[in-house]
Design an enzyme around this catalytic site. Sequence first.
Site, PDB file in Angstrom:
ATOM      1  N   ASP A 167       0.820  -1.207   0.000  1.00  0.00           N
ATOM      2  CA  ASP A 167       0.000   0.000   0.000  1.00  0.00           C
ATOM      3  C   ASP A 167       0.862   1.269   0.000  1.00  0.00           C
ATOM      4  O   ASP A 167       2.002   1.254   0.467  1.00  0.00           O
ATOM      5  CB  ASP A 167      -0.887   0.039   1.253  1.00  0.00           C
ATOM      6  CG  ASP A 167      -2.068  -0.909   1.177  1.00  0.00           C
ATOM      7  OD1 ASP A 167      -2.092  -1.748   0.268  1.00  0.00           O
ATOM      8  OD2 ASP A 167      -2.943  -0.803   2.047  1.00  0.00           O
ATOM      9  N   HIS A 227       3.799  -2.301   3.102  1.00  0.00           N
ATOM     10  CA  HIS A 227       3.752  -0.934   2.594  1.00  0.00           C
ATOM     11  C   HIS A 227       5.051  -0.590   1.881  1.00  0.00           C
ATOM     12  O   HIS A 227       6.111  -1.079   2.240  1.00  0.00           O
ATOM     13  CB  HIS A 227       3.522   0.063   3.727  1.00  0.00           C
ATOM     14  CG  HIS A 227       2.169  -0.042   4.364  1.00  0.00           C
ATOM     15  ND1 HIS A 227       1.874  -0.998   5.322  1.00  0.00           N
ATOM     16  CD2 HIS A 227       1.029   0.667   4.166  1.00  0.00           C
ATOM     17  CE1 HIS A 227       0.608  -0.856   5.698  1.00  0.00           C
ATOM     18  NE2 HIS A 227       0.070   0.133   5.009  1.00  0.00           N
TER      19      HIS A 227
END
Length: 239
Positions: A39, A185
């Site tokens: 992400d 991430h």
Amino acid sequence: MRGRWWLGWLLVVLLAVFVHWYHQAAQEPLPKVVALTFDDGPHPVFTPKVLDILKRYQVRATFFLIGARVERYPDIARRIVAEGHEVGNHTYSHPKDLPKEGWEEVRAELERGARAIERVTGVRPKLFRPPFGYINYRLHTLAQLKGYMVVFWTVSADHHDAPTPKAMAERVFRLVHPGAIILMHDGRIPARWKDVAALPLIIEGLRQRGYRFVTVSELLSRRWEGETVKGHGSLGGHP
């Protein structure tokens, strides 16, 4: 009365068939496959390093991209797609409280994010992950109306109880299961160097445990290389 009697028996038979099918499906073990997801990218430092690692291990992943960052780093976004990875929509600006916004604001975040990704990469995203995993009826409804599959995760490598790359990897190993969607991430904050450092440990450790890697769409479509994954949808918990 006679017609109702037959209707009742038909419903009983259909229910019995469903129960038998559900029981059989539940007994069949899931193949040991997982989907790695990233992400908040693209990031000018972390995303290229993640891509280098994935390329070295020949692993395909799914990247949930922020539209504004795609516009800022278009070459990196294009590299993600060029190297065979999947991209999803993570909104345009990654707002903190998107579910609290009105219909028009939510719609604009989804549409601007999708347009940015498509304009830069040529790919219209079909997956959506809300920022921070926050969602409500309004956001979920709009995402569905736009044709998105809403995707959360079932295992998070990033967690307060995993402060080091090694601890992140060990957390994944402890919680992983066949069909897992793993959250990592590659952008927004400096601490993402830990995700980069943890990634080889996670890939090597999961392979040693017999797992293979697929994209989210491959996982949820239940088919790749002639195999079938049963019993997994898009929405998961957040351990």
